[in-house]
Design a protein around this motif. Structure first.
Motif, PDB file in Angstrom:
ATOM      1  N   ARG A 274       1.741  22.462  26.353  1.00  0.00           N
ATOM      2  CA  ARG A 274       0.762  22.893  25.469  1.00  0.00           C
ATOM      3  C   ARG A 274      -0.321  23.566  26.432  1.00  0.00           C
ATOM      4  NH1 ARG A 274      -1.010  20.186  19.714  1.00  0.00           N
ATOM      5  NH2 ARG A 274       0.778  20.801  18.655  1.00  0.00           N
ATOM      6  N   ASP A 278      -1.542  29.011  25.141  1.00  0.00           N
ATOM      7  CA  ASP A 278      -2.412  30.131  24.961  1.00  0.00           C
ATOM      8  C   ASP A 278      -2.056  31.356  25.729  1.00  0.00           C
ATOM      9  OD1 ASP A 278      -5.191  31.182  24.085  1.00  0.00           O
ATOM     10  OD2 ASP A 278      -5.555  31.393  25.958  1.00  0.00           O
ATOM     11  N   GLN A 351       7.283  23.474  13.269  1.00  0.00           N
ATOM     12  CA  GLN A 351       5.864  24.005  12.717  1.00  0.00           C
ATOM     13  C   GLN A 351       5.659  24.921  13.799  1.00  0.00           C
ATOM     14  OE1 GLN A 351       3.050  20.870  12.605  1.00  0.00           O
ATOM     15  NE2 GLN A 351       1.206  22.490  12.395  1.00  0.00           N
ATOM     16  N   ILE A 353       3.025  27.198  15.843  1.00  0.00           N
ATOM     17  CA  ILE A 353       1.644  26.961  16.442  1.00  0.00           C
ATOM     18  C   ILE A 353       0.784  28.155  16.485  1.00  0.00           C
ATOM     19  CG2 ILE A 353       0.419  26.174  18.793  1.00  0.00           C
ATOM     20  CD1 ILE A 353       2.114  23.987  17.216  1.00  0.00           C
ATOM     21  N   SER A 354      -0.263  28.227  16.131  1.00  0.00           N
ATOM     22  CA  SER A 354      -1.196  29.356  16.188  1.00  0.00           C
ATOM     23  C   SER A 354      -2.395  29.190  17.152  1.00  0.00           C
ATOM     24  CB  SER A 354      -1.891  29.454  14.639  1.00  0.00           C
ATOM     25  OG  SER A 354      -2.813  28.271  14.364  1.00  0.00           O
ATOM     26  N   GLN A 355      -3.126  30.225  17.502  1.00  0.00           N
ATOM     27  CA  GLN A 355      -4.132  30.344  18.607  1.00  0.00           C
ATOM     28  C   GLN A 355      -5.247  29.673  17.827  1.00  0.00           C
ATOM     29  OE1 GLN A 355      -3.870  34.554  19.539  1.00  0.00           O
ATOM     30  NE2 GLN A 355      -4.562  33.655  21.566  1.00  0.00           N
ATOM     31  N   ALA A 356      -5.659  29.537  16.522  1.00  0.00           N
ATOM     32  CA  ALA A 356      -6.652  28.683  15.672  1.00  0.00           C
ATOM     33  C   ALA A 356      -6.381  27.255  16.261  1.00  0.00           C
ATOM     34  CB  ALA A 356      -6.654  28.904  14.242  1.00  0.00           C
ATOM     35  N   GLN A 357      -5.247  26.813  16.089  1.00  0.00           N
ATOM     36  CA  GLN A 357      -5.046  25.197  16.332  1.00  0.00           C
ATOM     37  C   GLN A 357      -5.435  25.007  17.751  1.00  0.00           C
ATOM     38  OE1 GLN A 357      -0.679  25.788  14.788  1.00  0.00           O
ATOM     39  NE2 GLN A 357      -1.217  23.603  14.385  1.00  0.00           N
ATOM     40  N   LEU A 358      -5.067  26.040  18.648  1.00  0.00           N
ATOM     41  CA  LEU A 358      -5.382  25.870  20.092  1.00  0.00           C
ATOM     42  C   LEU A 358      -6.826  25.818  20.328  1.00  0.00           C
ATOM     43  CD1 LEU A 358      -2.646  27.879  21.907  1.00  0.00           C
ATOM     44  CD2 LEU A 358      -2.744  25.371  21.580  1.00  0.00           C
ATOM     45  N   ARG A 360      -9.131  24.234  18.932  1.00  0.00           N
ATOM     46  CA  ARG A 360      -9.801  23.267  18.866  1.00  0.00           C
ATOM     47  C   ARG A 360      -9.605  22.390  20.141  1.00  0.00           C
ATOM     48  NH1 ARG A 360      -7.466  23.508  13.660  1.00  0.00           N
ATOM     49  NH2 ARG A 360      -5.673  22.227  14.352  1.00  0.00           N
TER      50      ARG A 360
END
Length: 415
Positions: A274, A278, A351, A353-358, A360
């Motif tokens: 993870r 990004d 699932q 993974i989006s940049q919006a999740q990252l 946070r």
């Protein structure tokens, strides 16, 4: 390069232990002359016990049986388990066995991580599946998702010769393997054969002449991608060159998807991967996490022509330290079968993974991203400071008293 491309192979994708173990055990039962096995992990569970029984039965009917396990991955094998095989004629080898220090294993690096099976020089299995019950669905939530390939044809002889070379004494091993590895791929013959002819090539990673061969195969394939790149990997923390090429492929319009662990058997695997998300997402790479159970696979495909199945993860251990083996495949039928399976896997069990999740927690992740990138750049050079273990094997002998008692029992039964 390790070995030439070989055309005319028959290839079968094996998904998880449910497909892999029955095929391997049936092949051992049908063996007439020779069984060769290399595995990182052999446990004394129901799978390991069945393998033990099949190998003993093969040895007792006169088949030459050579079993090599890793001294770290299979360190907990009991003396009785090994003795039963040795007394029947199975030659059990342990790679780089080390004594324990204060009860702890000392050989944490330079592992023999390969998973190879060869039967009579005519049938082979290559992949990432160990001989342990955690590769079966009935193991429970921790059962692993993994892959292997069964192959018959000319490439099997390359796999056989490689495994036999590893069993030779170190001085003969180095000399014989170096000569064997000088064979060059016949690219013209490969081109004439086309990509529907079961073309396959064995590629290995060792700590001598072939330190970067598997990584180089990935780099070449990713660099040639035109339409799609799909990588499924359990432990994803590749070197900087690989990371950069994956991102470049997406930037030039290739559909790039990574399927990585969402429910890892080791949390550090997900945490490390993870750190890189990004950088990849901003380049257009699509990242999916497999959430059904631990992902243990090491497969990839490029366009409709190139695929690989093997033991090598895209992480520092596999790319810089472990002994690994992958099969590279150029066959559209096999590629399509693997692609269709992975598409179903991604749509039903993953699932995105989006940049919006990252976003946070980004404030604390940025220093780790910076450190991770520099680690990726320099890790291969740093590992060069570690001692490069030779392919040292120890033949595990049965306990003398147990062997004598068994011989006495056999003599009484004959009388």
């Amino acid at each position: 390069m390790n070995f030439p491309w070989r055309a005319g192979n028959r290839l079968s994708l094996l998904i998880n232990g449910e497909a892999f173990f029955p095929r391997v055990f049936a092949a051992i039962r049908a063996a007439e002359r020779e069984v060769l096995i290399e595995t990182f992990i052999l446990f004394e569970d129901k799978v390991g016990s069945q393998l033990q029984g099949e190998l003993i039965a093969a040895a007792e009917r006169g088949v030459s049986v050579e079993l090599t396990v890793d001294g770290y991955g299979s360190a907990d094998l009991s003396g009785a388990f090994v003795t039963a095989m040795s007394e029947a004629g199975v030659r059990v080898h342990m790679f780089d066995p080390q004594p324990r220090l204060l009860g702890m294993r000392t050989n944490l690096f330079r592992r023999m991580h390969r998973k190879l099976v060869v039967i009579d020089g005519r049938q082979a299995f290559v992949g990432g599946i160990n001989f342990s019950a955690d590769h079966l669905a009935d193991f429970g939530p921790e059962a692993k998702q993994d892959y292997a390939v069964e192959v018959e044809g000319p490439v099997v002889q390359d796999i056989q010769q490689f495994v036999l070379a590893m069993l030779a004494p170190p001085e003969r091993q180095r000399r014989g393997w170096t000569l064997r590895a000088r064979a060059k791929p016949d690219s013209q013959a490969a081109a004439r054969a086309g990509v529907d002819s079961g073309q396959s090539q064995l590629v290995i990673r060792d700590n001598r002449e072939h330190r970067n061969d598997i990584e180089r195969q990935y780099l070449q394939a990713i660099g040639s991608a035109r339409q799609r790149l799909l990588i499924v990997n359990a432990y994803f923390f590749p070197g900087y060159r690989l990371l950069r090429e994956i991102r470049r492929a997406a930037l030039r319009g290739v559909r790039v998807e990574l399927i990585l662990q969402g429910q890892p058997d080791m949390p550090i695997a997900r945490f490390s991967a993870r750190i890189l998300y990004d950088y990849l997402l901003r380049g257009g790479v699509r990242i999916l996490e497999y959430d059904s159970r631990p992902l243990h696979g090491k497969v990839a495909l490029v366009d409709d022509e190139w695929a690989t199945v093997g033991s090598s993860n895209l992480d520092p251990l596999s790319l810089s330290l472990n002994l690994e083996a992958n099969l590279i495949i150029r066959d559209r039928t096999f590629n399509r079968q693997l692609f269709e399976h992975l598409q179903a896997l991604s749509s039903e069990h993953c699932q995105a993974i989006s940049q919006a999740q990252l976003a946070r927690g980004a404030f604390w992740r940025m220093p780790l991203v910076f450190l991770g990138f520099h680690l990726l750049r320099h890790f291969p050079a740093w590992t060069g400071w570690l001692p490069a273990h030779t392919a040292k094997l120890a033949l595990l002998q049965p306990h003398a008293r147990a062997k004598a008692a068994r011989n006495d029992t056999l003599r009484r039964e004959r009388q």
